[in-house]
Design a protein around this motif. Structure first.
Motif, PDB file in Angstrom:
ATOM      1  N   GLU A  18       0.837  -1.205   0.000  1.00  0.00           N
ATOM      2  CA  GLU A  18       0.000   0.000   0.000  1.00  0.00           C
ATOM      3  C   GLU A  18       0.873   1.257   0.000  1.00  0.00           C
ATOM      4  O   GLU A  18       0.557   2.234  -0.666  1.00  0.00           O
ATOM      5  N   GLY A  19       1.969   1.220   0.760  1.00  0.00           N
ATOM      6  CA  GLY A  19       2.896   2.351   0.764  1.00  0.00           C
ATOM      7  C   GLY A  19       3.528   2.563  -0.600  1.00  0.00           C
ATOM      8  O   GLY A  19       3.679   3.701  -1.063  1.00  0.00           O
ATOM      9  N   VAL A  20       3.901   1.462  -1.252  1.00  0.00           N
ATOM     10  CA  VAL A  20       4.455   1.542  -2.610  1.00  0.00           C
ATOM     11  C   VAL A  20       3.439   2.197  -3.529  1.00  0.00           C
ATOM     12  O   VAL A  20       3.767   3.094  -4.309  1.00  0.00           O
ATOM     13  N   ARG A  21       2.183   1.765  -3.437  1.00  0.00           N
ATOM     14  CA  ARG A  21       1.140   2.326  -4.306  1.00  0.00           C
ATOM     15  C   ARG A  21       0.919   3.803  -4.027  1.00  0.00           C
ATOM     16  O   ARG A  21       0.756   4.612  -4.951  1.00  0.00           O
ATOM     17  N   LYS A  22       0.919   4.213  -2.766  1.00  0.00           N
ATOM     18  CA  LYS A  22       0.720   5.637  -2.448  1.00  0.00           C
ATOM     19  C   LYS A  22       1.812   6.488  -3.093  1.00  0.00           C
ATOM     20  O   LYS A  22       1.532   7.559  -3.639  1.00  0.00           O
ATOM     21  N   ARG A  23       3.044   6.011  -3.047  1.00  0.00           N
ATOM     22  CA  ARG A  23       4.137   6.761  -3.657  1.00  0.00           C
ATOM     23  C   ARG A  23       4.022   6.756  -5.187  1.00  0.00           C
ATOM     24  O   ARG A  23       4.344   7.751  -5.849  1.00  0.00           O
ATOM     25  N   THR A  24       3.538   5.658  -5.747  1.00  0.00           N
ATOM     26  CA  THR A  24       3.310   5.623  -7.202  1.00  0.00           C
ATOM     27  C   THR A  24       2.234   6.623  -7.594  1.00  0.00           C
ATOM     28  O   THR A  24       2.396   7.384  -8.553  1.00  0.00           O
ATOM     29  N   HIS A 137       8.881   0.020 -12.314  1.00  0.00           N
ATOM     30  CA  HIS A 137       8.213   0.870 -13.298  1.00  0.00           C
ATOM     31  C   HIS A 137       8.045   2.297 -12.806  1.00  0.00           C
ATOM     32  O   HIS A 137       8.017   3.226 -13.625  1.00  0.00           O
ATOM     33  N   ARG A 138       7.963   2.514 -11.500  1.00  0.00           N
ATOM     34  CA  ARG A 138       7.912   3.888 -10.985  1.00  0.00           C
ATOM     35  C   ARG A 138       9.240   4.585 -11.291  1.00  0.00           C
ATOM     36  O   ARG A 138       9.269   5.762 -11.642  1.00  0.00           O
ATOM     37  N   GLY A 139      10.349   3.857 -11.190  1.00  0.00           N
ATOM     38  CA  GLY A 139      11.644   4.421 -11.575  1.00  0.00           C
ATOM     39  C   GLY A 139      11.672   4.778 -13.053  1.00  0.00           C
ATOM     40  O   GLY A 139      12.214   5.820 -13.446  1.00  0.00           O
ATOM     41  N   GLN A 140      11.085   3.918 -13.860  1.00  0.00           N
ATOM     42  CA  GLN A 140      10.997   4.172 -15.295  1.00  0.00           C
ATOM     43  C   GLN A 140      10.189   5.451 -15.548  1.00  0.00           C
ATOM     44  O   GLN A 140      10.583   6.310 -16.348  1.00  0.00           O
ATOM     45  N   LEU A 141       9.075   5.592 -14.836  1.00  0.00           N
ATOM     46  CA  LEU A 141       8.253   6.802 -14.967  1.00  0.00           C
ATOM     47  C   LEU A 141       9.040   8.043 -14.550  1.00  0.00           C
ATOM     48  O   LEU A 141       8.905   9.112 -15.171  1.00  0.00           O
TER      49      LEU A 141
END
Length: 168
Positions: A18-24, A137-141
């Motif tokens: 959930e924390g990963v998703r919030k940061r995404t 993929h967040r890094g890619q973004l």
């Protein structure tokens, strides 16, 4: 992992995810609509492709945990042609997966599941891989944003230059 309380493990895994998703989502919030189709090369993901891919991949990971088989439903624009719709698709997939993951019993977390290479791993490791996949993929973004002169948000609130130097 003998002696592990798998319900606590599950809660920790899902809380981390959930924390990963919030940061995404924080990153996605700064991407302007006009770049949704931008891609660095003809055969690479666009911004929108990545968002839709994250949703579809999440369904794929969950399907593997439950059915021990890998199926990917694609990331075509019809799953979210605008940034708002792509994010909605991502969140709908996430809500479906989280509902299912919260219902898993301890024996389902420890059950062996074949990964994409055919090796067997515990299902809880697939949940960890799901989070790692999103971070990748967040890094890619983030790179895509920087190439397009968009400042990606700081994931923990500070730039490295703002962290005190112990030598001072």
């Amino acid at each position: 992992m003998k002696g592990v309380d798998y319900m606590i493990l599950k809660d920790d895994l899902l809380s981390n995810f959930e924390g990963v998703r919030k940061r995404t989502l924080k990153s996605l919030a700064v991407i302007p609509e006009q770049v949704i189709d931008w891609r660095p090369d003809d055969h690479k993901f666009s911004f929108g492709d990545i968002v839709r891919h994250l949703g579809s991949a999440e369904l794929m990971f969950y399907h593997a945990i439950i059915h021990n088989e890998w199926k990917y439903c694609g990331h075509e624009p019809d799953k979210g042609p605008s940034m708002e719709e792509a994010i909605r698709y991502l969140q709908n997939c996430h809500n479906t997966v989280l509902t299912g993951l919260h219902q898993l019993e301890p024996e389902q977390l420890t059950r062996k599941v074949k990964n994409l290479l055919g090796y067997e791993v515990s299902a809880w490791r697939i949940i960890m891989a799901m989070a790692e996949h999103e971070i990748h993929h967040r890094g890619q973004l983030s790179v895509y944003m920087q190439v397009n002169h968009i400042d990606p948000p700081q994931i923990f609130g500070l730039k490295i230059e703002q962290v005190p130097d112990p030598r001072d």
